[in-house]
Design a protein around this motif. Structure first.
Motif, PDB file in Angstrom:
ATOM      1  N   ALA A   7     -13.019  -0.743   1.334  1.00  0.00           N
ATOM      2  CA  ALA A   7     -11.949  -0.957   0.964  1.00  0.00           C
ATOM      3  C   ALA A   7     -11.147   0.354   0.934  1.00  0.00           C
ATOM      4  O   ALA A   7      -9.910   0.228   1.802  1.00  0.00           O
ATOM      5  CB  ALA A   7     -11.969  -1.898   0.382  1.00  0.00           C
ATOM      6  N   GLY A   8     -11.941   1.131   0.398  1.00  0.00           N
ATOM      7  CA  GLY A   8     -11.096   2.691   0.019  1.00  0.00           C
ATOM      8  C   GLY A   8     -10.594   3.404   1.349  1.00  0.00           C
ATOM      9  O   GLY A   8      -9.331   3.810   0.933  1.00  0.00           O
ATOM     10  N   GLN A   9     -11.660   3.261   2.115  1.00  0.00           N
ATOM     11  CA  GLN A   9     -11.081   4.030   2.558  1.00  0.00           C
ATOM     12  C   GLN A   9      -9.970   3.000   3.927  1.00  0.00           C
ATOM     13  O   GLN A   9      -8.765   3.737   4.539  1.00  0.00           O
ATOM     14  CB  GLN A   9     -12.767   3.519   4.168  1.00  0.00           C
ATOM     15  CG  GLN A   9     -11.934   5.570   5.254  1.00  0.00           C
ATOM     16  CD  GLN A   9     -13.094   5.856   5.764  1.00  0.00           C
ATOM     17  OE1 GLN A   9     -14.166   5.538   5.978  1.00  0.00           O
ATOM     18  NE2 GLN A   9     -12.600   5.977   7.813  1.00  0.00           N
ATOM     19  N   TRP A  10     -10.293   2.066   4.094  1.00  0.00           N
ATOM     20  CA  TRP A  10      -9.094   1.489   4.990  1.00  0.00           C
ATOM     21  C   TRP A  10      -8.116   1.698   3.721  1.00  0.00           C
ATOM     22  O   TRP A  10      -6.645   1.824   4.954  1.00  0.00           O
ATOM     23  CB  TRP A  10      -8.903   0.000   4.878  1.00  0.00           C
ATOM     24  CG  TRP A  10      -9.997  -0.601   5.855  1.00  0.00           C
ATOM     25  CD1 TRP A  10     -11.444  -1.387   5.999  1.00  0.00           C
ATOM     26  CD2 TRP A  10      -9.806  -0.829   7.002  1.00  0.00           C
ATOM     27  NE1 TRP A  10     -11.866  -1.928   7.384  1.00  0.00           N
ATOM     28  CE2 TRP A  10     -10.936  -1.298   7.964  1.00  0.00           C
ATOM     29  CE3 TRP A  10      -8.427  -0.737   7.979  1.00  0.00           C
ATOM     30  CZ2 TRP A  10     -11.112  -1.959   9.584  1.00  0.00           C
ATOM     31  CZ3 TRP A  10      -7.648  -1.182   9.297  1.00  0.00           C
ATOM     32  CH2 TRP A  10      -9.804  -1.797  10.320  1.00  0.00           C
ATOM     33  N   ILE A  11      -7.511   1.033   2.774  1.00  0.00           N
ATOM     34  CA  ILE A  11      -6.860   1.529   2.003  1.00  0.00           C
ATOM     35  C   ILE A  11      -5.790   3.532   2.077  1.00  0.00           C
ATOM     36  O   ILE A  11      -4.563   3.577   1.862  1.00  0.00           O
ATOM     37  CB  ILE A  11      -6.347   1.690  -0.167  1.00  0.00           C
ATOM     38  CG1 ILE A  11      -6.895  -0.437  -0.045  1.00  0.00           C
ATOM     39  CG2 ILE A  11      -5.433   1.464  -0.905  1.00  0.00           C
ATOM     40  CD1 ILE A  11      -7.356  -0.576  -0.930  1.00  0.00           C
ATOM     41  N   GLU A  12      -7.015   3.817   1.631  1.00  0.00           N
ATOM     42  CA  GLU A  12      -6.936   5.147   1.519  1.00  0.00           C
ATOM     43  C   GLU A  12      -6.490   6.256   3.061  1.00  0.00           C
ATOM     44  O   GLU A  12      -5.627   7.459   3.288  1.00  0.00           O
ATOM     45  CB  GLU A  12      -7.815   6.454   0.850  1.00  0.00           C
ATOM     46  CG  GLU A  12      -7.793   5.880  -0.434  1.00  0.00           C
ATOM     47  CD  GLU A  12      -9.111   6.074  -0.620  1.00  0.00           C
ATOM     48  OE1 GLU A  12      -9.007   7.258  -0.370  1.00  0.00           O
ATOM     49  OE2 GLU A  12      -9.193   5.702  -2.307  1.00  0.00           O
ATOM     50  N   ARG A  13      -7.180   5.913   4.180  1.00  0.00           N
ATOM     51  CA  ARG A  13      -6.729   6.126   5.307  1.00  0.00           C
ATOM     52  C   ARG A  13      -6.243   5.988   6.617  1.00  0.00           C
ATOM     53  O   ARG A  13      -5.224   5.852   7.053  1.00  0.00           O
ATOM     54  CB  ARG A  13      -7.924   7.032   5.620  1.00  0.00           C
ATOM     55  CG  ARG A  13      -7.531   7.704   7.160  1.00  0.00           C
ATOM     56  CD  ARG A  13      -9.520   7.876   7.334  1.00  0.00           C
ATOM     57  NE  ARG A  13     -10.446   9.072   6.595  1.00  0.00           N
ATOM     58  CZ  ARG A  13     -11.332   9.271   6.094  1.00  0.00           C
ATOM     59  NH1 ARG A  13     -11.666   9.389   6.964  1.00  0.00           N
ATOM     60  NH2 ARG A  13     -11.261   9.939   5.195  1.00  0.00           N
ATOM     61  N   GLU A  14      -7.295   4.298   7.121  1.00  0.00           N
ATOM     62  CA  GLU A  14      -6.655   4.007   8.009  1.00  0.00           C
ATOM     63  C   GLU A  14      -5.437   3.143   8.294  1.00  0.00           C
ATOM     64  O   GLU A  14      -5.046   2.983   8.965  1.00  0.00           O
ATOM     65  CB  GLU A  14      -7.970   2.305   8.411  1.00  0.00           C
ATOM     66  CG  GLU A  14      -9.291   3.032   8.116  1.00  0.00           C
ATOM     67  CD  GLU A  14      -9.612   4.767   9.714  1.00  0.00           C
ATOM     68  OE1 GLU A  14      -8.628   4.495  10.252  1.00  0.00           O
ATOM     69  OE2 GLU A  14      -9.862   5.166   8.739  1.00  0.00           O
ATOM     70  N   LEU A  15      -5.003   1.916   7.447  1.00  0.00           N
ATOM     71  CA  LEU A  15      -4.059   1.153   7.331  1.00  0.00           C
ATOM     72  C   LEU A  15      -2.978   2.530   6.768  1.00  0.00           C
ATOM     73  O   LEU A  15      -1.344   1.653   6.851  1.00  0.00           O
ATOM     74  CB  LEU A  15      -3.834   0.381   6.043  1.00  0.00           C
ATOM     75  CG  LEU A  15      -4.849  -1.261   6.468  1.00  0.00           C
ATOM     76  CD1 LEU A  15      -5.111  -1.715   5.086  1.00  0.00           C
ATOM     77  CD2 LEU A  15      -4.578  -1.570   7.655  1.00  0.00           C
ATOM     78  N   PRO A  16      -3.083   3.135   6.339  1.00  0.00           N
ATOM     79  CA  PRO A  16      -1.362   4.259   6.552  1.00  0.00           C
ATOM     80  C   PRO A  16      -1.049   4.956   7.827  1.00  0.00           C
ATOM     81  O   PRO A  16      -0.373   5.138   7.805  1.00  0.00           O
ATOM     82  CB  PRO A  16      -1.635   5.324   4.992  1.00  0.00           C
ATOM     83  CG  PRO A  16      -2.710   4.456   3.815  1.00  0.00           C
ATOM     84  CD  PRO A  16      -3.082   3.672   4.676  1.00  0.00           C
ATOM     85  N   LYS A  62      -3.264  -6.849  -3.427  1.00  0.00           N
ATOM     86  CA  LYS A  62      -2.158  -6.321  -4.076  1.00  0.00           C
ATOM     87  C   LYS A  62      -2.178  -4.978  -3.680  1.00  0.00           C
ATOM     88  O   LYS A  62      -1.628  -4.142  -2.936  1.00  0.00           O
ATOM     89  CB  LYS A  62      -2.296  -6.367  -5.531  1.00  0.00           C
ATOM     90  CG  LYS A  62      -1.093  -5.327  -5.849  1.00  0.00           C
ATOM     91  CD  LYS A  62      -0.745  -5.654  -7.188  1.00  0.00           C
ATOM     92  CE  LYS A  62       0.842  -4.467  -7.893  1.00  0.00           C
ATOM     93  NZ  LYS A  62       1.134  -4.425  -8.953  1.00  0.00           N
ATOM     94  N   PRO A  63      -3.168  -4.422  -3.762  1.00  0.00           N
ATOM     95  CA  PRO A  63      -3.761  -2.257  -3.250  1.00  0.00           C
ATOM     96  C   PRO A  63      -3.360  -2.704  -1.062  1.00  0.00           C
ATOM     97  O   PRO A  63      -2.826  -1.551  -0.942  1.00  0.00           O
ATOM     98  CB  PRO A  63      -4.510  -3.363  -3.510  1.00  0.00           C
ATOM     99  CG  PRO A  63      -5.536  -3.540  -4.243  1.00  0.00           C
ATOM    100  CD  PRO A  63      -4.329  -4.472  -4.368  1.00  0.00           C
ATOM    101  N   LEU A  64      -3.789  -3.797  -0.554  1.00  0.00           N
ATOM    102  CA  LEU A  64      -3.890  -3.600   1.031  1.00  0.00           C
ATOM    103  C   LEU A  64      -1.945  -4.395   0.787  1.00  0.00           C
ATOM    104  O   LEU A  64      -1.682  -3.741   1.658  1.00  0.00           O
ATOM    105  CB  LEU A  64      -5.257  -4.914   1.125  1.00  0.00           C
ATOM    106  CG  LEU A  64      -6.562  -4.791   1.653  1.00  0.00           C
ATOM    107  CD1 LEU A  64      -7.353  -6.028   1.323  1.00  0.00           C
ATOM    108  CD2 LEU A  64      -6.984  -3.659   2.406  1.00  0.00           C
ATOM    109  N   ALA A  65      -2.049  -4.911   0.194  1.00  0.00           N
ATOM    110  CA  ALA A  65      -0.746  -5.207   0.851  1.00  0.00           C
ATOM    111  C   ALA A  65       0.374  -4.163   0.631  1.00  0.00           C
ATOM    112  O   ALA A  65       1.426  -4.176   1.876  1.00  0.00           O
ATOM    113  CB  ALA A  65      -0.171  -6.865   0.313  1.00  0.00           C
ATOM    114  N   GLU A  66       0.021  -3.572   0.169  1.00  0.00           N
ATOM    115  CA  GLU A  66       1.460  -2.075   0.118  1.00  0.00           C
ATOM    116  C   GLU A  66       1.007  -1.257   0.596  1.00  0.00           C
ATOM    117  O   GLU A  66       1.285  -0.337   0.660  1.00  0.00           O
ATOM    118  CB  GLU A  66       0.478  -1.887  -1.800  1.00  0.00           C
ATOM    119  CG  GLU A  66       1.034  -2.684  -2.848  1.00  0.00           C
ATOM    120  CD  GLU A  66       1.195  -1.886  -4.675  1.00  0.00           C
ATOM    121  OE1 GLU A  66      -0.446  -0.936  -4.787  1.00  0.00           O
ATOM    122  OE2 GLU A  66       1.339  -2.773  -5.449  1.00  0.00           O
TER     123      GLU A  66
END
Length: 253
Positions: free
Chosen positions: A78-87, A112-116
């Motif tokens: 989840a951290g990699q998605w939030i910090e790298r992939e989705l941005p 919330k963090p994914l939506a952000e």
């Protein structure tokens, strides 16, 4: 030229085609490739608190246009998605749907963090019918973007689950998830082709998906993403005629 645009949960899609959650949406680069190929929306692989380790092999043919899989959720954290992939998808040509699961607690933690990350929509998914409405409620408490819930034809009380999810605030339904457990055996070895029971997707489940889409549409007036076994243009038309607002594809994208 024909106007293929549709509106799903208030969001405009340039055509009805959505790349459903799965191996082809495993990271940002793959999602960009799907948008470039013409997908109007892409659903990420399902994100959970912890990454999974998928067995090798975990996909096998099970008939024409049909696959078995023993794949879990995302093998990225989840951290990699939030910090790298989705941005990395901030500038994109399409609607980004983030899939998350599989428990109410995980949805409460991650929604919330994914939506952000500027996701356009969430899709919650669970293997347990009894968790679906609670997951929707957790997501709706945390975010303001639309929330889909992915439902399974394995659930004998499918329409009741859909009703509970709508009462919990779901903006739309994705129908259906893969079917199973299922089994194929290698006749040369006598062992399951993937080493165990597996999940079935592709052409074999298309009629089941159509039944679910139709039932949901007849009982509930709600946007539905018809997903499961779509293999060509005629299947897309049939899915829309059956009652779907948009059409998810993956096994035969």
């Amino acid at each position: 030229m024909s106007d293929l645009t549709v509106t799903l949960c208030g969001l405009k899609l340039k055509n009805p085609l959505i790349l459903a959650s799965g191996p082809l949406s495993w990271n940002a680069e793959a999602i960009r490739a799907a948008f470039a190929a013409g997908a109007a929306a892409v659903v990420t692989k399902t994100i959970r608190s912890q990454a999974t380790v998928n067995p090798v092999p975990h996909i096998a043919a099970a008939g024409r246009g049909t696959l078995l899989n023993t794949e879990g959720w995302s093998d990225l954290s989840a951290g990699q998605w939030i910090e790298r992939e989705l941005p990395a998808l901030a500038h994109r040509d399409g609607v980004l749907v983030v899939s998350l699961g599989h428990t109410p607690a995980e949805v409460a933690q991650l929604a919330k963090p994914l939506a952000e990350t500027e996701a356009d929509m969430l899709e919650v998914v669970s293997y347990r019918a009894e968790d679906a409405a609670q997951m929707v409620a957790a997501a709706k408490r945390a975010v303001t973007i639309p929330v889909l819930v992915k439902v399974s034809a394995n659930w004998p009380d499918l329409l009741e689950v859909v009703g509970s999810c709508l009462q919990a605030g779901a903006d739309g339904i994705t129908a259906i998830d893969s079917i199973g457990p299922a089994l194929r055996v290698d006749v040369e070895t006598g062992w399951p082709v993937l080493g165990s029971f597996a999940w079935l997707s592709g052409a074999a489940i298309f009629p089941i998906a159509m039944r679910a889409v139709a039932e949901i549409g007849l009982r509930h007036h709600v946007p539905v993403v018809g997903t499961g076994g779509v293999g060509g243009a005629e299947d897309v038309v049939e899915t829309v005629m059956t009652g779907a607002t948009a059409v998810g594809v993956h096994t035969a994208p």
